[in-house]
Design a protein around this motif. Sequence first.
Motif, short mmCIF file in Angstrom:
data_model
loop_
_atom_site.label_atom_id
_atom_site.label_comp_id
_atom_site.label_asym_id
_atom_site.label_seq_id
_atom_site.Cartn_x
_atom_site.Cartn_y
_atom_site.Cartn_z
N LEU A 31 49.08 27.48 53.75
CA LEU A 31 49.20 27.94 52.37
C LEU A 31 48.84 29.42 52.34
CD1 LEU A 31 49.32 27.78 49.25
CD2 LEU A 31 46.92 27.04 49.33
N PHE A 32 49.74 30.24 51.80
CA PHE A 32 49.48 31.66 51.62
C PHE A 32 49.26 31.96 50.14
CE2 PHE A 32 51.86 31.43 55.56
CZ PHE A 32 51.21 32.35 56.38
N MET A 33 48.18 32.66 49.85
CA MET A 33 47.93 33.18 48.51
C MET A 33 47.74 34.69 48.64
SD MET A 33 45.42 30.37 46.69
CE MET A 33 45.67 31.12 45.06
N THR A 34 48.44 35.44 47.80
CA THR A 34 48.44 36.90 47.89
C THR A 34 48.04 37.48 46.53
OG1 THR A 34 50.18 36.84 49.55
CG2 THR A 34 49.81 38.93 48.45
N PHE A 35 47.08 38.40 46.55
CA PHE A 35 46.56 39.05 45.35
C PHE A 35 46.95 40.52 45.40
CE2 PHE A 35 44.10 35.39 46.41
CZ PHE A 35 43.60 34.85 45.23
N SER A 36 47.76 40.96 44.44
CA SER A 36 48.32 42.31 44.49
C SER A 36 48.02 43.08 43.21
CB SER A 36 49.84 42.25 44.70
OG SER A 36 50.15 41.58 45.90
N ASP A 37 47.87 44.37 43.36
CA ASP A 37 47.66 45.28 42.24
C ASP A 37 48.85 46.24 42.18
OD1 ASP A 37 46.80 47.04 40.29
OD2 ASP A 37 45.39 48.08 41.61
N PRO A 38 49.72 46.09 41.19
CA PRO A 38 50.90 46.97 41.12
C PRO A 38 50.54 48.46 41.12
CG PRO A 38 51.13 45.15 39.58
CD PRO A 38 49.73 45.09 40.10
N GLY A 80 48.10 49.75 42.76
CA GLY A 80 47.62 50.11 44.08
C GLY A 80 46.23 50.73 44.09
N GLU A 81 45.41 50.44 43.08
CA GLU A 81 44.10 51.08 42.96
C GLU A 81 42.93 50.15 43.25
OE1 GLU A 81 44.10 52.53 39.00
OE2 GLU A 81 45.56 54.15 39.40
N ARG A 82 43.13 48.85 43.16
CA ARG A 82 42.02 47.91 43.26
C ARG A 82 41.66 47.62 44.71
NH1 ARG A 82 42.44 44.58 38.54
NH2 ARG A 82 40.94 43.10 39.43
N ARG A 83 40.40 47.31 44.95
CA ARG A 83 39.90 46.84 46.24
C ARG A 83 38.91 45.71 45.97
NH1 ARG A 83 43.67 49.03 47.71
NH2 ARG A 83 43.96 50.59 49.37
N ILE A 84 38.86 44.73 46.85
CA ILE A 84 37.91 43.64 46.69
C ILE A 84 36.59 44.03 47.33
CG2 ILE A 84 38.80 42.46 48.74
CD1 ILE A 84 38.02 39.81 47.33
N HIS A 85 35.50 43.77 46.63
CA HIS A 85 34.18 44.13 47.10
C HIS A 85 33.75 43.17 48.22
CE1 HIS A 85 29.80 44.80 47.04
NE2 HIS A 85 30.10 45.98 46.52
N PRO A 86 33.06 43.68 49.25
CA PRO A 86 32.62 42.79 50.35
C PRO A 86 31.83 41.58 49.90
CG PRO A 86 32.35 45.09 50.97
CD PRO A 86 32.74 45.10 49.53
N GLY A 135 41.06 27.71 40.64
CA GLY A 135 40.15 28.71 40.12
C GLY A 135 40.38 30.08 40.73
N LEU A 136 40.59 30.13 42.03
CA LEU A 136 40.84 31.42 42.69
C LEU A 136 42.12 32.06 42.19
CD1 LEU A 136 39.81 30.74 46.40
CD2 LEU A 136 38.65 32.22 44.74
N ALA A 137 43.11 31.24 41.84
CA ALA A 137 44.40 31.76 41.38
C ALA A 137 44.26 32.57 40.09
CB ALA A 137 45.39 30.63 41.19
N THR A 194 40.17 39.33 39.35
CA THR A 194 40.64 39.01 38.01
C THR A 194 41.70 40.01 37.55
OG1 THR A 194 38.50 38.05 37.45
CG2 THR A 194 39.94 38.66 35.62
N GLY A 195 42.80 39.49 37.02
CA GLY A 195 43.85 40.34 36.49
C GLY A 195 44.88 40.81 37.50
N LEU A 196 44.76 40.37 38.74
CA LEU A 196 45.74 40.75 39.75
C LEU A 196 46.97 39.85 39.67
CD1 LEU A 196 43.39 41.29 42.83
CD2 LEU A 196 44.42 43.06 41.39
N ASP A 197 48.06 40.30 40.26
CA ASP A 197 49.26 39.46 40.41
C ASP A 197 49.03 38.53 41.60
OD1 ASP A 197 50.39 40.87 38.34
OD2 ASP A 197 51.62 42.14 39.63
#
Length: 235
Positions: free
Chosen positions: A4-11, A13-19, A85-87, A96-99
């Motif tokens: 299963l692939f889940m992909t979180f994208s920011d159109p 291109g500014e967001r980064r996930i915190h460690p 929940g992760l979706a 939160t708020g990503l595609d």
Amino acid sequence: MISLFMTFSDPAGERRIHPDEVDAVAELVGSIPDMTEGLLFTPLEQSVDHPYKADGSGPVFALQLRFPDLFACEAAMDRGGILAGLATGGGLASLTGLDVTHQVMLTRAFAVDVAEHPAGTTTPCSYLVHYPGPAEDMNAWNLHYLEHHPSIMRTFPDVRQIEIYTRIDWIDRLPSQRVEHMQRNKLVFDSPQALAHALGSDVIKRMRADFVQFPPFAGRNKHFPMLTRVVRPKR
């Protein structure tokens, strides 16, 4: 094996996930029933040279979750579960708020000369590729690709893993968007530098020579180098 692939994208291109939030996702993923392995992909801290840098920086975050069969995977995608929940972000500000998209695929693994990472390797680097498609003739596409491309991939210096993922039908109740890319690939190396070295070798010329022989397909492919964290299931 099912992936299963889940992909979180920011159109933008500014967001980064915190460690810390990667750690939180790892904790959640490890609790998913019947998952055999989870892979968490994050962008490189520094860019590396590779032939397809024009494809962009890639997703903010991505998951590959392995299951022993389709039924176990579908059960994990039920309404109200961890993946549901992760979706929607899982309460994590960075997500939160990503595609968010998801796809279930058949995993096809191919032999490499040396699969083990050397001692001291902490964060391998995966080269994630997808072909949105479609192909004019999916059977012809799969036959050519699977019979020709993996044997060339195997000659990349120090490649540790080769997997190709092909389409299947599945059911789910996730709130994220389903996608049906005709194919995904993954090559794994010991580090971003090892990936850049391999993709700068003459092997890439053989890959491109085979590419022009592919059966007709629509669209183009996308390539993203990603740091890779392995999550083992909790017992």
